[in-house]
Design a protein around this motif. Sequence first.
Motif, PDB file in Angstrom:
ATOM      1  N   UNK A  54      -5.664   7.295   7.218  1.00  0.00           N
ATOM      2  CA  UNK A  54      -5.677   8.259   8.323  1.00  0.00           C
ATOM      3  C   UNK A  54      -4.434   9.145   8.392  1.00  0.00           C
ATOM      4  N   UNK A  55      -3.314   8.641   7.899  1.00  0.00           N
ATOM      5  CA  UNK A  55      -2.060   9.395   7.937  1.00  0.00           C
ATOM      6  C   UNK A  55      -1.334   9.266   6.598  1.00  0.00           C
ATOM      7  N   UNK A  56      -1.845   9.908   5.533  1.00  0.00           N
ATOM      8  CA  UNK A  56      -1.184   9.772   4.232  1.00  0.00           C
ATOM      9  C   UNK A  56       0.284  10.198   4.262  1.00  0.00           C
ATOM     10  N   UNK A  89      12.701   1.768  29.783  1.00  0.00           N
ATOM     11  CA  UNK A  89      12.702   2.347  28.436  1.00  0.00           C
ATOM     12  C   UNK A  89      11.540   1.778  27.630  1.00  0.00           C
ATOM     13  N   UNK A  90      10.834   2.667  26.983  1.00  0.00           N
ATOM     14  CA  UNK A  90       9.708   2.271  26.153  1.00  0.00           C
ATOM     15  C   UNK A  90      10.048   2.649  24.710  1.00  0.00           C
ATOM     16  N   UNK A  91       9.903   1.713  23.793  1.00  0.00           N
ATOM     17  CA  UNK A  91      10.153   1.973  22.374  1.00  0.00           C
ATOM     18  C   UNK A  91       8.815   2.026  21.648  1.00  0.00           C
ATOM     19  N   UNK A  92       8.704   2.935  20.688  1.00  0.00           N
ATOM     20  CA  UNK A  92       7.425   3.208  20.033  1.00  0.00           C
ATOM     21  C   UNK A  92       7.619   3.283  18.523  1.00  0.00           C
ATOM     22  N   UNK A  93       6.703   2.658  17.756  1.00  0.00           N
ATOM     23  CA  UNK A  93       6.649   2.882  16.311  1.00  0.00           C
ATOM     24  C   UNK A  93       5.279   3.461  15.957  1.00  0.00           C
ATOM     25  N   UNK A  94       5.120   3.915  14.703  1.00  0.00           N
ATOM     26  CA  UNK A  94       3.975   4.770  14.378  1.00  0.00           C
ATOM     27  C   UNK A  94       3.017   4.228  13.319  1.00  0.00           C
ATOM     28  N   UNK A  95       3.283   3.044  12.774  1.00  0.00           N
ATOM     29  CA  UNK A  95       2.415   2.482  11.740  1.00  0.00           C
ATOM     30  C   UNK A  95       1.462   1.460  12.348  1.00  0.00           C
ATOM     31  N   UNK A  96       0.197   1.481  11.895  1.00  0.00           N
ATOM     32  CA  UNK A  96      -0.815   0.547  12.405  1.00  0.00           C
ATOM     33  C   UNK A  96      -1.034  -0.634  11.452  1.00  0.00           C
ATOM     34  N   UNK A  97      -1.425  -0.339  10.249  1.00  0.00           N
ATOM     35  CA  UNK A  97      -1.716  -1.341   9.217  1.00  0.00           C
ATOM     36  C   UNK A  97      -1.756  -0.534   7.925  1.00  0.00           C
ATOM     37  N   UNK A  98      -1.102  -1.002   6.883  1.00  0.00           N
ATOM     38  CA  UNK A  98      -0.816  -0.143   5.721  1.00  0.00           C
ATOM     39  C   UNK A  98      -2.054   0.552   5.145  1.00  0.00           C
ATOM     40  N   UNK A  99      -3.171  -0.162   5.010  1.00  0.00           N
ATOM     41  CA  UNK A  99      -4.368   0.452   4.409  1.00  0.00           C
ATOM     42  C   UNK A  99      -4.946   1.540   5.315  1.00  0.00           C
ATOM     43  N   UNK A 100      -4.866   1.340   6.632  1.00  0.00           N
ATOM     44  CA  UNK A 100      -5.378   2.359   7.562  1.00  0.00           C
ATOM     45  C   UNK A 100      -4.376   3.503   7.704  1.00  0.00           C
ATOM     46  N   UNK A 110       0.796  -1.248   0.000  1.00  0.00           N
ATOM     47  CA  UNK A 110       0.000   0.000   0.000  1.00  0.00           C
ATOM     48  C   UNK A 110       0.822   1.288   0.000  1.00  0.00           C
ATOM     49  N   UNK A 111       2.131   1.176  -0.196  1.00  0.00           N
ATOM     50  CA  UNK A 111       2.942   2.402  -0.206  1.00  0.00           C
ATOM     51  C   UNK A 111       3.253   2.880  -1.624  1.00  0.00           C
ATOM     52  N   UNK A 112       2.936   2.056  -2.624  1.00  0.00           N
ATOM     53  CA  UNK A 112       3.292   2.404  -3.998  1.00  0.00           C
ATOM     54  C   UNK A 112       4.691   1.939  -4.376  1.00  0.00           C
ATOM     55  N   UNK A 113       5.436   1.410  -3.403  1.00  0.00           N
ATOM     56  CA  UNK A 113       6.782   0.885  -3.675  1.00  0.00           C
ATOM     57  C   UNK A 113       6.679  -0.618  -3.911  1.00  0.00           C
ATOM     58  N   UNK A 148      10.531   5.077   1.666  1.00  0.00           N
ATOM     59  CA  UNK A 148       9.905   5.099   2.997  1.00  0.00           C
ATOM     60  C   UNK A 148       9.140   3.807   3.306  1.00  0.00           C
ATOM     61  N   UNK A 149       9.403   3.255   4.481  1.00  0.00           N
ATOM     62  CA  UNK A 149       8.778   1.990   4.891  1.00  0.00           C
ATOM     63  C   UNK A 149       7.944   2.201   6.148  1.00  0.00           C
TER      64      UNK A 149
END
Length: 472
Positions: A413-415, A398-409, A35-38, A453-454
């Motif tokens: 919600x966050x183009x 220490x807490x580690x965080x990423x920002x992607x939920x599921x590619x289509x969503x 869903x990223x076009x790549x 971008x991944x």
Amino acid sequence: MATKCGKCGPGYPTPLEAMKGPREEIVYLPCIYRNTGIEAPDYLATVDIDPKSPQYCQVIHRLPMPNLKDELHHSGWNTCSSCFGDSTKSRDKLMLPCLMSSRIYVVDVGSNPRAPKLHKVIEAEDIHAKCGLGYIHTSHCLASGEVMVSSLGDPKGNGKGGFVLLDGETFEVKGTWERPGGAAPMGYDFWYQPRHNVMISTEWAAPNVFRDGFNPADVEAGLYGSHIHVWDWQRHEIVQTLPLQDGLIPLEVRFLHNPDAAQGFVGCALSSTIQRFYKNQGGTWSVEKVIQVPPKKVKGWLLPEMPSLITDILLSLDDRFLYFSNWLHGDLRQYDISDPHRPRLTGQLFLGGSIVKGGPVQVLEDQELKCQPEPLVVKGKRVPGGPQMIQLSLDGKRLYVTTSLYSAWDKQFYPDLIREGSVMLQIDVDTVKGGLKLNPNFLVDFGKEPLGPALAHELRYPGGDCSSDIWL
């Protein structure tokens, strides 16, 4: 990286012993291009997170999968602390179930932890034929030495919450864990607690419903999950189905780590609630809402009210703190759960989100904030998306965080996530009084990946962590 002793298996004897384990030095993350076009395969990234290393905050290895558009998502182990008593077992294979293609990749991380390699591909056809399942999600290792993976659907994308059982040595598909015809109507995550002969599973929706994006009409039509299922662990069958009050889309489920504990929590994404489930004196199970994040009245968004969208939850290994991410509102929270009936907010941090100042969304009414939060800039990069997957260090600091939920969503919600890639951040945790503080010197920018971008997703440490290991 596990505790060494004469006759020990993988992991640690108890959750409290695990807290004394070594500091994390590398982390594995699935990175998604669907869903990223790549037009490139998803891959497993290995990231150096050792502050003493010259490669700190860098992707040091990338293992591309052999196929396109798998949608790597969550991951698990061939074996974990549930097999601590078996010295023949070694945690050296990472399981990568694919949400969309229904494959499972088995990755060898034992030969060279800093440069994983593909060990085996379990094809979707094998899972379809032997289990009648597809769209697979959570992987947990069992004390039997087997590996169990949850499904969200049947091979055609209709809802079906069953479980694929794999041989833990050969990774052959053995069939379903549940009895024939005994799958739940929908599936997603699961956690088991053998001392109480119980497993709890949750439900997102049928893959055909969420696959291409979120349609509010599907909520009205009752197509999203609103129940948790209580299974008899020994008999492999559902014994109770609990409807959730204000509990739409129950996703991540966590028992307390203490194997004697007969309670845990589930995060309900769309209702933005945390629900506590617990065992009654008579042996049945009940559920109660213990946290509600109020929606915000907004302008310039998909709906007039924006839910916080609780997407990931974690419990510290000492069962003292609960953490969760509000992917849309953009904040990460820490609650003291010393009294599980009444969680107490002890830390909150805004890390992007949909309501930042200067964005397209205007907040008209807010029960929590006086003004819209500032956009987050880390090391010169404005962070797109909101906090999503979280992982806690063994010592809880220490807490580690990423920002992607599921590619289509993400795309819906966050183009800007699709254009700029996701990031990985690190938060310092006050484990004495509670509190969260961003580490301004930590940023892994997946927008700068070689092929473009991944979308980086769930995090795993080689020695096990708060969401991979279950104790007996």
